[in-house]
Design a protein around this motif. Structure first.
Motif, short mmCIF file in Angstrom:
data_model
loop_
_atom_site.label_atom_id
_atom_site.label_comp_id
_atom_site.label_asym_id
_atom_site.label_seq_id
_atom_site.Cartn_x
_atom_site.Cartn_y
_atom_site.Cartn_z
N ASP A 273 -42.31 19.28 72.03
CA ASP A 273 -41.26 19.48 71.01
C ASP A 273 -40.72 18.15 70.49
N TRP A 274 -41.62 17.23 70.23
CA TRP A 274 -41.26 15.88 69.78
C TRP A 274 -40.78 15.93 68.34
N ARG A 275 -39.57 15.42 68.08
CA ARG A 275 -38.99 15.45 66.74
C ARG A 275 -39.03 14.10 66.03
N MET A 276 -39.35 13.04 66.75
CA MET A 276 -39.20 11.70 66.19
C MET A 276 -40.38 11.35 65.29
N GLU A 277 -40.18 10.29 64.47
CA GLU A 277 -41.14 9.99 63.40
C GLU A 277 -42.41 9.32 63.88
N ALA A 278 -42.37 8.61 65.00
CA ALA A 278 -43.56 7.94 65.54
C ALA A 278 -43.96 8.64 66.84
N PRO A 279 -45.26 8.65 67.17
CA PRO A 279 -45.71 9.38 68.36
C PRO A 279 -45.53 8.63 69.67
N ILE A 280 -45.15 7.33 69.60
CA ILE A 280 -45.03 6.52 70.81
C ILE A 280 -43.72 5.74 70.80
N TYR A 281 -43.04 5.74 71.92
CA TYR A 281 -41.86 4.89 72.14
C TYR A 281 -42.14 4.02 73.36
N VAL A 282 -41.73 2.76 73.31
CA VAL A 282 -41.78 1.91 74.50
C VAL A 282 -40.36 1.48 74.84
N GLY A 283 -40.01 1.57 76.12
CA GLY A 283 -38.68 1.22 76.58
C GLY A 283 -38.60 -0.21 77.07
N TRP A 284 -37.40 -0.61 77.46
CA TRP A 284 -37.19 -2.01 77.85
C TRP A 284 -37.95 -2.37 79.12
N THR A 285 -38.25 -1.41 79.98
CA THR A 285 -38.99 -1.74 81.21
C THR A 285 -40.43 -2.16 80.91
N MET A 286 -40.92 -1.88 79.71
CA MET A 286 -42.24 -2.37 79.33
C MET A 286 -42.25 -3.90 79.26
N LEU A 287 -41.06 -4.50 79.17
CA LEU A 287 -40.94 -5.95 79.05
C LEU A 287 -40.69 -6.60 80.41
N ARG A 288 -41.00 -5.90 81.49
CA ARG A 288 -40.69 -6.35 82.85
C ARG A 288 -41.32 -7.69 83.20
N ALA A 289 -42.43 -8.05 82.55
CA ALA A 289 -43.15 -9.27 82.92
C ALA A 289 -42.82 -10.45 82.02
N PHE A 290 -41.79 -10.29 81.16
CA PHE A 290 -41.56 -11.30 80.14
C PHE A 290 -40.11 -11.78 80.07
N ASP A 291 -39.98 -13.00 79.57
CA ASP A 291 -38.72 -13.47 79.00
C ASP A 291 -38.84 -13.13 77.52
N THR A 292 -37.98 -12.23 77.03
CA THR A 292 -38.14 -11.65 75.70
C THR A 292 -36.93 -11.95 74.83
N VAL A 293 -37.18 -12.35 73.60
CA VAL A 293 -36.11 -12.52 72.62
C VAL A 293 -36.32 -11.49 71.52
N VAL A 294 -35.35 -10.60 71.36
CA VAL A 294 -35.44 -9.54 70.36
C VAL A 294 -34.54 -9.91 69.19
N SER A 295 -35.12 -9.97 67.99
CA SER A 295 -34.35 -10.28 66.79
C SER A 295 -34.67 -9.23 65.73
N LEU A 296 -33.80 -8.23 65.62
CA LEU A 296 -34.00 -7.24 64.57
C LEU A 296 -33.75 -7.85 63.20
N GLY A 297 -32.82 -8.82 63.14
CA GLY A 297 -32.53 -9.47 61.87
C GLY A 297 -33.72 -10.24 61.33
N GLN A 298 -34.44 -10.94 62.21
CA GLN A 298 -35.63 -11.69 61.80
C GLN A 298 -36.91 -10.89 61.96
N LYS A 299 -36.78 -9.67 62.47
CA LYS A 299 -37.91 -8.75 62.64
C LYS A 299 -39.00 -9.37 63.51
N THR A 300 -38.57 -9.92 64.64
CA THR A 300 -39.52 -10.54 65.57
C THR A 300 -39.21 -10.17 67.00
N LEU A 301 -40.26 -10.19 67.81
CA LEU A 301 -40.16 -10.03 69.25
C LEU A 301 -40.92 -11.20 69.86
#
Length: 398
Positions: A273-301
C-alpha cells in the motif's frame, strides 16, 4: 517502533508534510530578532548510531532551547501540538501530512525567531501534530521536526563513524577535498533523491529520508516487478509509522552502490500500500560508513568513507522480535516468521518480564540498546509473564 533488544525493523517514516493552500501575505517576520543571534561557530554534538533512533540537532524556538529531529523526507517542519499551544504560537491555518498509507491533518503556526545550532533561519512556520508517540518510539524527547523548508537553509554534517553531528550555515564556502560529491535532485517532485544501484543491475532514484532509521524501504510493487524477492531468504516485518502498523516483508540486499562506494548485506523492508512518489527510500543509517555533508540548498551529498565501517557487515536484527517497553515489561507485537524467536516458541502478544536473568525495568535493557543485533550464535534467555522460559539463538534469518 521496536524495543531495543529486539528487531528494529519498524520504520521511522518521516511524514512528508504538504502544507494546504494558505495565504501568508499578512505574516511578517522582523529582522531585528535575528540580529540578536551571535556569529555561529559550528560545534559538534554527540550521537550514538546504534542507540539513537533519529538524527537530532539543537534548536531555539522563540528563545526556548530544545532538540529537533532532522528529516529530509518531510517538506514542512513541525512542532508537537501541545507545545505549540503552551508557547502560544500564532495560528495560521491547517495543513496535511502524507504518510505511506494515509493522510493526516494538523494546524500551522508562525514562529517569531528560530535557530538551528545557533544559525538563524528566517520565515519559519511549523505544522503541529502529535509527536508524543514519535518520541516514545525513538526513546527521545522530540518536540520539533526539521523539514526541507528549514534544511534548505541549514546544511548538516553526520559523522557516523565519529559518532557526532552538527549544523552548518547553508551555502557555505567550506571545501571538502576528501569527500566524494553526489548530486541530489528531484526537488521538483518534492523530495531530494540520489542515484543508487541495487546488486549491480537495478539503477534507480531513491529518496533520501533522514527521518527514517530503516536503511532501505521499497514498495511491494517494485519488489515484485523487478523480481527482487525471487530466491531470497525472507521473513516478515512489522512497520510502524504515524498512521499505525502494517505487516510487510524483509530481506537482505547483497550489494548497494552509492556513487563509487559499495555497501554489502543491506537490510530492506518491503511496504505494501505504498503511497509515495518514488519506489525506494534510503534512511540515515545507510550512511553508517561515512562522514556525510547534506546540503539541500546546494543539492549535494558529500561522502567520506571510513574504511573499517565500509568493509564491515551491515548491522541487522538477528532475533525476530518486534516489541515495545511498557513499564516493567516488554510487549511483543510481532514475531518474524521462521526467525530465532519464532522457532524458540515466542508469539505475538507475549509479554517479556526478564532478559538474561535480569528483570525488565525502565532502565533494563538500556533504552535504545539493540540486543537482537548481536552476533550469530549469541543466546538470549527470556521469561514471559506466564512463567514460560525461552532461549533465543541469534542467526541471520533473512
Amino acid at each position: 517502533m521496536t524495543e531495543p533488544f529486539l528487531s528494529r525493523r519498524a520504520m521511522m517514516k518521516s511524514l512528508g508534510f504538504a502544507a494546504s493552500a494558505l495565504a501568508l501575505a499578512d505574516v511578517t517576520w522582523g529582522d531585528a530578532a535575528f540580529a540578536a543571534f551571535p556569529e555561529v561557530r559550528p560545534e559538534w554534538a554527540p550521537m550514538h548510531p546504534y542507540v539513537d533512533h533519529c538524527l537530532s540537532l539543537p534548536v531555539q524556538v522563540n528563545g526556548q532551547m530544545m532538540h529537533a529531529m532532522v528529516d529530509s523526507g518531510t517538506t514542512q517542519s513541525s512542532i508537537d501540538h501541545d507545545l505549540a499551544l503552551d508557547m502560544d504560537l500564532r495560528y495560521l491555518g491547517t495543513t496535511t501530512a502524507d504518510t505511506f498509507t494515509q493522510q493526516m491533518s494538523g494546524a500551522l503556526y508562525k514562529v517569531d525567531t528560530f535557530a538551528v545550532s545557533g544559525i538563524p533561519v528566517r520565515r519559519v512556520t511549523l505544522a503541529a501534530f502529535e509527536l508524543a508517540e514519535l518520541a516514545r518510539r525513538t526513546y527521545r524527547d522530540i518536540p520539533v521536526v526539521l523539514g526541507q523548508d528549514v534544511l534548505e537553509d541549514i546544511d548538516f554534517q553526520i559523522d557516523v563513524p565519529g559518532s557526532r553531528i552538527r549544523g552548518l550555515p547553508g551555502k557555505h564556502d567550506r571545501s571538502w577535498p576528501d569527500h566524494e560529491v553526489l548530486s541530489l535532485y528531484g526537488f521538483e517532485k518534492t523530495f531530494p533523491s540520489l542515484r543508487v544501484v541495487l546488486e549491480g543491475k537495478h539503477h534507480e532514484d531513491a529518496i533520501l529520508d533522514t527521518g527514517s532509521d530503516a536503511p532501505m524501504l521499497i514498495s511491494a510493487d517494485y519488489a515484485r516487478d523487478t523480481g527482487l524477492l525471487k530466491g531470497r531468504k525472507t521473513s516478515t516485518a512489522m512497520t510502524m509509522g504515524a498512521e499505525g502498523a502494517a505487516l510487510g516483508t524483509i530481506f537482505t540486499l547483497e550489494t548497494l552502490r552509492l556513487g563509487s562506494f559499495t555497501l554489502r548485506g543491506v537490510p530492506v523492508q518491503v511496504i505494501e500500500d505504498w503511497r509515495m512518489e518514488a519506489p525506494i527510500y534510503v534512511g540515515w543509517t545507510m550512511l553508517r560508513a561515512f562522514d556525510t555533508v547534506v546540503s539541500l540548498g546546494q543539492k549535494t551529498l558529500r561522502l567520506k568513507p571510513d574504511a573499517a565501517s565500509l568493509s564491515a557487515v551491515f548491522p541487522k536484527d538477528r532475533s525476530g522480535l518486534a516489541a515495545q517497553r511498557r513499564g516493567n515489561t516488554i510487549q511483543i507485537f510481532h514475531v518474524a516468521r521462521n526467525s530465532p524467536a519464532w522457532f524458540a516458541g515466542l508469539r505475538d502478544n507475549d509479554v517479556i518480564v526478564s532478559i538474561n536473568g535480569v528483570p525488565v525495568s525502565p532502565n533494563y535493557p538500556a533504552p535504545g540498546v539493540r540486543m537482537g543485533y548481536g552476533p550469530a550464535g549469541q543466546q538470549i534467555a527470556v521469561v514471559t509473564s506466564d512463567g514460560r522460559r525461552f532461549n533465543i539463538v541469534l542467526s541471520d534469518y533473512f
